[in-house]
Motif scaffolding. Structure first.
Motif, PDB file in Angstrom:
ATOM      1  N   UNK A 214      51.894  51.246  33.109  1.00 40.16           N
ATOM      2  CA  UNK A 214      51.148  52.578  32.933  1.00 40.16           C
ATOM      3  C   UNK A 214      50.132  52.658  34.097  1.00 40.16           C
ATOM      4  N   UNK A 215      50.043  51.727  34.882  1.00 38.36           N
ATOM      5  CA  UNK A 215      49.117  51.307  36.059  1.00 38.36           C
ATOM      6  C   UNK A 215      49.804  51.672  37.370  1.00 38.36           C
ATOM      7  N   UNK A 216      49.218  52.085  38.319  1.00 35.98           N
ATOM      8  CA  UNK A 216      49.538  52.311  39.799  1.00 35.98           C
ATOM      9  C   UNK A 216      50.039  50.987  40.321  1.00 35.98           C
ATOM     10  N   UNK A 217      51.008  50.835  41.224  1.00 31.42           N
ATOM     11  CA  UNK A 217      51.363  49.606  41.554  1.00 31.42           C
ATOM     12  C   UNK A 217      50.433  48.621  42.180  1.00 31.42           C
ATOM     13  N   UNK A 218      49.405  49.345  42.884  1.00 27.87           N
ATOM     14  CA  UNK A 218      48.400  48.877  43.310  1.00 27.87           C
ATOM     15  C   UNK A 218      47.633  47.849  42.541  1.00 27.87           C
ATOM     16  N   UNK A 219      47.485  48.331  41.436  1.00 29.44           N
ATOM     17  CA  UNK A 219      46.369  47.636  40.387  1.00 29.44           C
ATOM     18  C   UNK A 219      47.367  46.652  39.481  1.00 29.44           C
ATOM     19  N   UNK A 220      48.504  46.506  39.663  1.00 24.76           N
ATOM     20  CA  UNK A 220      49.120  45.540  38.711  1.00 24.76           C
ATOM     21  C   UNK A 220      48.522  44.005  38.726  1.00 24.76           C
ATOM     22  N   UNK A 221      48.641  43.659  39.893  1.00 26.06           N
ATOM     23  CA  UNK A 221      47.984  42.401  40.060  1.00 26.06           C
ATOM     24  C   UNK A 221      46.608  42.054  39.644  1.00 26.06           C
ATOM     25  N   UNK A 222      45.727  43.181  39.718  1.00 24.27           N
ATOM     26  CA  UNK A 222      44.539  42.687  39.052  1.00 24.27           C
ATOM     27  C   UNK A 222      44.712  43.166  37.811  1.00 24.27           C
ATOM     28  N   UNK A 223      45.317  43.825  37.199  1.00 22.83           N
ATOM     29  CA  UNK A 223      45.638  43.748  35.711  1.00 22.83           C
ATOM     30  C   UNK A 223      46.031  42.785  35.111  1.00 22.83           C
ATOM     31  N   UNK A 224      46.964  42.113  35.813  1.00 17.37           N
ATOM     32  CA  UNK A 224      47.515  40.739  35.328  1.00 17.37           C
ATOM     33  C   UNK A 224      46.606  39.567  35.297  1.00 17.37           C
ATOM     34  N   UNK A 225      45.768  39.634  36.388  1.00  9.29           N
ATOM     35  CA  UNK A 225      44.548  38.799  36.471  1.00  9.29           C
ATOM     36  C   UNK A 225      43.479  39.278  35.225  1.00  9.29           C
ATOM     37  N   UNK A 226      43.181  40.338  35.155  1.00  8.98           N
ATOM     38  CA  UNK A 226      42.315  40.733  33.960  1.00  8.98           C
ATOM     39  C   UNK A 226      42.769  40.267  32.715  1.00  8.98           C
ATOM     40  N   UNK A 227      44.009  40.298  32.475  1.00  6.70           N
ATOM     41  CA  UNK A 227      44.531  39.740  31.174  1.00  6.70           C
ATOM     42  C   UNK A 227      44.505  38.291  31.195  1.00  6.70           C
ATOM     43  N   UNK A 228      45.050  37.487  31.983  1.00  6.76           N
ATOM     44  CA  UNK A 228      44.932  36.118  32.050  1.00  6.76           C
ATOM     45  C   UNK A 228      43.542  35.678  31.973  1.00  6.76           C
ATOM     46  N   UNK A 229      42.625  36.407  33.041  1.00  5.03           N
ATOM     47  CA  UNK A 229      41.287  35.869  32.898  1.00  5.03           C
ATOM     48  C   UNK A 229      40.621  35.972  31.516  1.00  5.03           C
ATOM     49  N   UNK A 230      40.831  37.112  30.785  1.00  2.00           N
ATOM     50  CA  UNK A 230      40.189  37.543  29.417  1.00  2.00           C
ATOM     51  C   UNK A 230      40.662  36.598  28.398  1.00  2.00           C
ATOM     52  N   UNK A 231      42.100  36.106  28.555  1.00  2.00           N
ATOM     53  CA  UNK A 231      42.363  34.926  27.502  1.00  2.00           C
ATOM     54  C   UNK A 231      41.818  33.930  27.682  1.00  2.00           C
ATOM     55  N   UNK A 232      41.409  33.611  29.020  1.00  2.00           N
ATOM     56  CA  UNK A 232      40.556  32.265  29.069  1.00  2.00           C
ATOM     57  C   UNK A 232      39.128  32.584  28.950  1.00  2.00           C
ATOM     58  N   UNK A 233      38.659  33.301  28.513  1.00  2.00           N
ATOM     59  CA  UNK A 233      37.231  33.683  28.003  1.00  2.00           C
ATOM     60  C   UNK A 233      36.455  34.395  29.090  1.00  2.00           C
ATOM     61  N   UNK A 234      36.957  34.625  30.198  1.00  2.00           N
ATOM     62  CA  UNK A 234      36.235  35.001  31.393  1.00  2.00           C
ATOM     63  C   UNK A 234      35.642  36.687  31.009  1.00  2.00           C
ATOM     64  N   UNK A 235      34.676  37.080  31.481  1.00  2.00           N
ATOM     65  CA  UNK A 235      34.188  38.540  31.383  1.00  2.00           C
ATOM     66  C   UNK A 235      34.415  38.939  33.142  1.00  2.00           C
ATOM     67  N   UNK A 236      35.620  39.447  33.427  1.00  2.00           N
ATOM     68  CA  UNK A 236      35.680  39.712  34.945  1.00  2.00           C
ATOM     69  C   UNK A 236      34.957  40.886  35.243  1.00  2.00           C
ATOM     70  N   UNK A 237      34.549  41.770  34.455  1.00  2.00           N
ATOM     71  CA  UNK A 237      33.666  42.879  35.106  1.00  2.00           C
ATOM     72  C   UNK A 237      32.356  42.370  35.289  1.00  2.00           C
ATOM     73  N   UNK A 238      31.894  41.165  34.594  1.00  2.00           N
ATOM     74  CA  UNK A 238      30.291  40.809  34.986  1.00  2.00           C
ATOM     75  C   UNK A 238      30.669  39.678  36.046  1.00  2.00           C
ATOM     76  N   UNK A 239      31.751  39.256  36.251  1.00  2.00           N
ATOM     77  CA  UNK A 239      32.203  38.103  37.370  1.00  2.00           C
ATOM     78  C   UNK A 239      31.984  39.104  38.757  1.00  2.00           C
TER      79      UNK A 239
END
Length: 401
Positions: A214-239
């Protein structure tokens, strides 16, 4: 059905509230958030040049002569007299933070006040300051893109829980429980204690695939990183906010400070002109910053060997050095710093010269953050010419951001 409708209303109202905010209001909110982090990430060494709110300090605490200094930005003064209900625009706030009013009292070994000083500090260059109209478009885009990714992620999580755990999703208390776990994580900038349903959703490959489609191709890598980062406990927006702030926090800062001093011993005035410059040498936010510092001071004072009023004592001091952050926390706030610098003194006036005048000194200052804004700077000054070693113990506190 009634519970389902109520839950749906809560979700719609929450999402509508995010988009109801105008683009200008959103940008101003982002700029203010980054500006606050920039102020937090500045070194204690650079905050000595100009404070953003209030600063109090005692210099040479254990020496025969010591001084108490209180500095306030114009914003700090304005905040004391302004009606607390009055909203101050970001542009006015940042303008008021560009200058400070400074007062200082100097005492002798018997704690008698010997000098009273007052003056101002003005910024000539301040690249650490974000101008609302010139906040980098790339930084705004990164923040907006990350916000969009987080919203896509939250919508996907809600859809997953609605499908896999419908009963709990329709139950207001259960719905509030996993919603609260997310809002608490945002407040703490720590996502390690998310509700089990949210973690289950983030770990489901099918959900990840659905969101990615559902997201543009250019954002897929960022979204995947956001998912894995959130699972690790990171607040990516704050980072992201922290890393953007780090790019500005150690940019060039150059100040000019004229000061008038009344000497109660000689019964006449003294005048001081000082210039201070600092700039970061490290552009990578992942590394602890280095700073280079250049300072100079020219004073017009009296020759105490002459009884009449005079300004024959004209000492000039210049120094250059580097400052290094040794310890910082997860938000890149400095907790310990070490500065090494050399200084040179010269007498331009006709007053008798001090034996050390015309000499280079080797100096170092270790700053330790003992509690919140309270710092203990310890300066060691070494005279290679006479092999003398001097120690200066001080204390400073920056109040507010």
């Amino acid at each position: 059905m009634k519970k389902y409708l109520l839950t749906l209303v809560f979700v719609i109202v929450g999402v509508a509230g995010v988009f109801a905010q105008s683009a200008e209001d959103q940008k101003e909110a982002e700029v203010k958030a980054v500006a606050a982090l920039i102020n937090a990430q500045k070194t204690a060494n650079s905050k000595d040049l100009i404070t953003t709110f209030f600063q109090a300090g005692i210099n040479n605490l254990l020496g025969n002569t010591h001084s108490f200094a209180l500095n306030s930005s114009f914003y700090g003064i304005d905040s004391v007299f302004r009606d607390k209900r009055e909203k101050v625009s970001y542009e006015r706030e940042r303008w008021l933070r560009q200058s400070t009013f400074n007062i200082a009292l100097t005492g002798d070994s018997s704690n008698n006040i010997t000098k009273i000083a007052g003056g101002f500090t003005f910024t000539i260059i301040n690249k650490t300051d974000i101008k609302y109209t010139k906040f980098a478009n790339a930084d705004v885009k990164d923040l907006v893109d990350m916000q969009t990714l987080i919203l896509d992620l939250k919508k996907g999580i809600l859809s997953y829980i609605a499908a896999k755990h419908q009963a709990d999703y329709l139950n207001i208390d259960s719905n509030r429980a996993f919603t609260k776990s997310w809002t608490d994580a945002v407040k703490k900038h720590d996502f390690t204690n998310l509700h089990p349903y949210i973690k289950e959703a983030l770990g489901d490959p099918a959900l990840v695939s659905d969101i990615l489609r559902s997201v543009p191709a250019t954002n897929k890598a960022d979204l995947q990183a956001a998912i894995s980062g959130t699972l690790k406990g990171a607040d990516l927006f704050h980072t992201l906010y922290i890393n953007i702030a780090a790019k500005y926090a150690h940019k060039p800062l150059w100040t000019f400070s004229p000061t008038g001093v009344y000497n109660r011993v000689t019964k006449q005035g003294e005048y001081v002109l000082a210039s201070n410059f600092t700039v970061g040498l490290t552009s990578d936010p992942a590394k602890k910053p280095w700073e280079i510092e250049i300072k100079s001071q020219f004073k017009f004072a009296s020759d105490t060997t002459v009884s009449a009023v005079n300004y024959n004592n004209k000492p000039f001091t210049a120094s250059i050095g580097v400052n290094k952050i040794l310890i910082e926390n997860e938000d890149k706030e400095s907790k310990m710093e070490f500065k090494f610098f050399t200084s040179y003194d010269h007498q331009f006036g006709s007053a008798p010269k001090d034996p050390d005048t015309g000499s280079f000194f080797l100096n170092s200052t270790l700053r330790i953050n003992v509690f919140k804004s309270l710092w203990l700077p310890v300066t060691i000054k070494y005279d290679p010419k006479s092999a003398n070693l001097f120690g200066y113990f001080s204390i400073t506190a920056n109040l507010g951001n």
